[in-house]
Scaffold this active site. Structure first.
Site, PDB file in Angstrom:
ATOM      1  N   CYS A  85     -75.680  33.965-107.059  1.00 43.77           N
ATOM      2  CA  CYS A  85     -75.278  34.639-108.309  1.00 43.77           C
ATOM      3  C   CYS A  85     -75.578  36.141-108.352  1.00 43.77           C
ATOM      4  O   CYS A  85     -74.659  36.954-108.438  1.00 43.77           O
ATOM      5  CB  CYS A  85     -75.954  33.954-109.488  1.00 43.77           C
ATOM      6  SG  CYS A  85     -75.436  32.241-109.651  1.00 43.77           S
TER       7      CYS A  85
HETATM    8  N1  LIG Z   1     -75.965  27.955-107.901  1.00 44.67           N
HETATM    9  C1  LIG Z   1     -76.224  28.545-109.048  1.00 44.67           C
HETATM   10  O1  LIG Z   1     -77.367  28.854-109.347  1.00 44.67           O
HETATM   11  C2  LIG Z   1     -75.126  28.840-110.048  1.00 44.67           C
HETATM   12  C3  LIG Z   1     -75.494  29.068-111.376  1.00 44.67           C
HETATM   13  C4  LIG Z   1     -74.492  29.331-112.304  1.00 44.67           C
HETATM   14  C5  LIG Z   1     -73.173  29.423-111.875  1.00 44.67           C
HETATM   15  N2  LIG Z   1     -72.851  29.219-110.576  1.00 44.67           N
HETATM   16  C6  LIG Z   1     -71.450  29.297-110.192  1.00 44.67           C
HETATM   17  O2  LIG Z   1     -70.951  27.979-110.069  1.00 44.67           O
HETATM   18  C7  LIG Z   1     -69.963  27.904-109.041  1.00 44.67           C
HETATM   19  C8  LIG Z   1     -70.362  26.838-108.026  1.00 44.67           C
HETATM   20  O3  LIG Z   1     -71.557  27.242-107.380  1.00 44.67           O
HETATM   21  P1  LIG Z   1     -72.527  26.222-106.647  1.00 44.67           P
HETATM   22  O4  LIG Z   1     -73.825  26.941-106.495  1.00 44.67           O
HETATM   23  O5  LIG Z   1     -72.523  24.901-107.303  1.00 44.67           O
HETATM   24  O6  LIG Z   1     -71.804  26.087-105.228  1.00 44.67           O
HETATM   25  P2  LIG Z   1     -72.167  25.033-104.061  1.00 44.67           P
HETATM   26  O7  LIG Z   1     -71.759  25.671-102.790  1.00 44.67           O
HETATM   27  O8  LIG Z   1     -73.567  24.527-104.227  1.00 44.67           O
HETATM   28  O9  LIG Z   1     -71.209  23.795-104.353  1.00 44.67           O
HETATM   29  C9  LIG Z   1     -69.853  23.910-104.398  1.00 44.67           C
HETATM   30  C10 LIG Z   1     -69.228  22.655-103.827  1.00 44.67           C
HETATM   31  O10 LIG Z   1     -67.809  22.801-103.933  1.00 44.67           O
HETATM   32  C11 LIG Z   1     -67.205  22.251-102.786  1.00 44.67           C
HETATM   33  N3  LIG Z   1     -65.874  22.840-102.676  1.00 44.67           N
HETATM   34  C12 LIG Z   1     -65.511  24.062-102.242  1.00 44.67           C
HETATM   35  N4  LIG Z   1     -64.198  24.246-102.361  1.00 44.67           N
HETATM   36  C13 LIG Z   1     -63.712  23.107-102.891  1.00 44.67           C
HETATM   37  C14 LIG Z   1     -62.410  22.688-103.243  1.00 44.67           C
HETATM   38  N5  LIG Z   1     -61.357  23.491-103.108  1.00 44.67           N
HETATM   39  N6  LIG Z   1     -62.269  21.454-103.741  1.00 44.67           N
HETATM   40  C15 LIG Z   1     -63.339  20.623-103.897  1.00 44.67           C
HETATM   41  N7  LIG Z   1     -64.582  20.975-103.583  1.00 44.67           N
HETATM   42  C16 LIG Z   1     -64.769  22.204-103.097  1.00 44.67           C
HETATM   43  C17 LIG Z   1     -68.156  22.576-101.657  1.00 44.67           C
HETATM   44  O11 LIG Z   1     -67.999  21.672-100.581  1.00 44.67           O
HETATM   45  C18 LIG Z   1     -69.512  22.428-102.349  1.00 44.67           C
HETATM   46  O12 LIG Z   1     -70.045  21.128-102.183  1.00 44.67           O
HETATM   47  C19 LIG Z   1     -69.854  29.323-108.491  1.00 44.67           C
HETATM   48  O13 LIG Z   1     -68.826  30.016-109.156  1.00 44.67           O
HETATM   49  C20 LIG Z   1     -71.188  29.939-108.862  1.00 44.67           C
HETATM   50  O14 LIG Z   1     -71.110  31.339-108.975  1.00 44.67           O
HETATM   51  C21 LIG Z   1     -73.803  28.907-109.654  1.00 44.67           C
END
Ligand SMILES: NC(=O)c1ccc[n+]([C@@H]2O[C@H](COP(=O)([O-])OP(=O)(O)OC[C@H]3O[C@@H](n4cnc5c(N)ncnc54)[C@H](O)[C@@H]3O)[C@@H](O)[C@H]2O)c1
Length: 413
Positions: A265
């Site tokens: 983030c």
């Molecule tokens: N990690 C954090 O602390 C956090 C906090 C708030 C917001 N976010 C936001 O949330 C979103 C997700 O982040 P995250 O940390 O959960 O990511 P992550 O990498 O932990 O998980 C994302 C998952 O999505 C899957 N994926 C990717 N492309 C895909 C597709 N086209 N179809 C289906 N699955 C798919 C991946 O295999 C992965 O398992 C991002 O936009 C991030 O900025 C993250």
């Protein structure tokens, strides 16, 4: 049939955001389908082994065994859902600009299976306009002809992985939709899971608020990182200054210096803002500068650590303690410790690392704390890290976390 559908939630992306959301929704009585395009992860999850720290194996296994939750790689499973949330990564590309490929792929993947009357919500972080200008058009173009009414909202996730106090349920949720009916449905959905839901007037407001929140942190971290360098240059203990300033009961918020910023983030989201500003003919100067200051921290930390080594040692052995970007998690995404390692090596150091939560990083395995070193850098204080051995051996430690600075041989950043 309809009664069954009202209970089904599909979550696209089963990572740090999607999987905890799935568990919170199960607790709230939803039947949840977790869709992820990474087969090994889906197999791991369905085998009852959680890939994220905030969801225990026991919790996951219970949700699977009652049939309330299942993971799949099959996008057609979303046909059953009345609500679909998109929780896929929104990283930067090679030019450090927004890369929405995964988000577009997710929208394209679900589009042919979005049933009539379904609510589609994006929880992924992105710049204002992403829902309306990218997700809505893709889904409208590829949805089934029978799906006349699809509802759309943005509800950016605010979760802070590893946080023992704030989670998906008790963190207030921002919701902004493209029209009134979408807003009503999105509010009702999040009210079924979250204690507090905040309605805003458009998806763009929700999207912009998320960028503001994380940019606020980036800028303040940069300020304290810069301030630390200024204080250190004239031998003022910055942590004492911060503590003193923090006694002011209003108008000051404490931030601490460190090796830099990491995770999905803080190093990433503000660059969505700077890109968005440029795309609209503007400039986010403070954000650009803050980003540069944070990017320079690893080099500053390397220099400070090497100054603690006897100058007669030409190739000092440096042990980095904690490589995850923050304590309590094994997450090494965008960790500033990567640049720290690069900087140390550039100056001739031999570098090893230790992190009880990270089994493998940067192509290498951790070493034990008895690895023979000339200086150690405490980058992230992980739970269960016992540094007594180093202290007893009289190893100099540069503490970037201000957590052991009262011990002998420890210098604070
Ligand atoms: N990690 C954090 O602390 C956090 C906090 C708030 C917001 N976010 C936001 O949330 C979103 C997700 O982040 P995250 O940390 O959960 O990511 P992550 O990498 O932990 O998980 C994302 C998952 O999505 C899957 N994926 C990717 N492309 C895909 C597709 N086209 N179809 C289906 N699955 C798919 C991946 O295999 C992965 O398992 C991002 O936009 C991030 O900025 C993250």
């Amino acid at each position: 049939m309809h009664a069954q559908r009202t209970q089904v939630l599909a979550i696209i992306g089963q990572g740090y955001v999607g999987l905890p959301l799935a568990m919170a929704a199960v607790d709230a009585g939803w039947k949840v389908i977790g869709v992820d395009n990474f087969p090994a992860k889906v197999a791991q999850i369905n085998g009852g082994s959680s890939p994220v720290e905030d969801v225990s194996d026991e919790k996951l296994q219970a949700a699977i065994s009652t049939g309330a939750y299942t993971a799949t790689i099959d996008f057609s499973a979303v046909e059953l859902a009345t609500v679909i949330t998109i929780c896929v990564p929104t990283p930067l590309d090679h030019a450090r600009e927004p890369d929405l490929t995964l988000l577009r792929n997710a929208a394209r993947g679900i589009a042919p299976y979005v049933s009539n009357e379904t609510l589609v919500v994006s929880e992924s972080t992105s710049y204002p306009g992403t829902l309306r200008e990218i997700i809505v058009p893709i889904i409208n173009e590829f949805k089934p002809e029978t799906s006349k009414s699809i509802y759309f909202a943005s509800a950016p996730e605010r979760v802070n992985p590893g946080d023992p106090s704030w989670n998906q349920t008790n963190t207030p949720r921002l919701v902004g939709a493209i029209d009134r009916e979408s807003q009503v449905r999105a509010l009702a959905f999040y009210e079924s899971i979250c204690d507090s839901v905040v309605s805003v007037s458009s998806p763009e407001v929700a999207e912009a608020a998320k960028l503001l929140e994380n940019t606020f942190r980036l800028v303040n971290i940069a300020l304290i990182n810069e301030f630390t360098q200024l204080c250190s240059a004239v031998d003022i203990k910055v942590h004492e200054v911060i503590q003193a300033a923090a006694t002011k009961p209003y108008g000051f918020m404490r931030f601490n210096p460190g090796v830099g910023v990491g995770g999905h983030c803080i190093p990433v989201d503000p660059l969505y803002l700077t890109w968005w500003a440029r795309a609209h003919g503007g400039k986010a100067l403070i954000v650009e500068t803050a980003n540069l200051i944070n990017l320079e921290m690893p080099s500053y930390v390397a220099e400070r650590a090497l100054k603690l080594v006897n100058p007669s040692i030409k190739n000092p052995r440096v042990l980095i303690l904690g490589v995850a970007y923050k304590p309590g998690v094994g997450d090494v995404r965008e960790t500033p410790v990567s640049e720290l390692k690069v900087n140390l090596k550039k100056q001739g150091a031999e570098v090893a690392w230790h992190d009880p939560l990270v089994p493998m990083w940067d192509g290498s395995k951790p070493v034990d704390l008895d690895w023979d070193c000339d200086v150690a850098i405490l980058a992230t204080l992980q739970p269960g890290m016992n540094l007594n051995l180093l202290i007893q051996k009289g190893i100099q430690i540069l503490d970037c976390t201000d957590s052991i600075s009262n011990l002998a041989g420890v210098t604070s950043l």
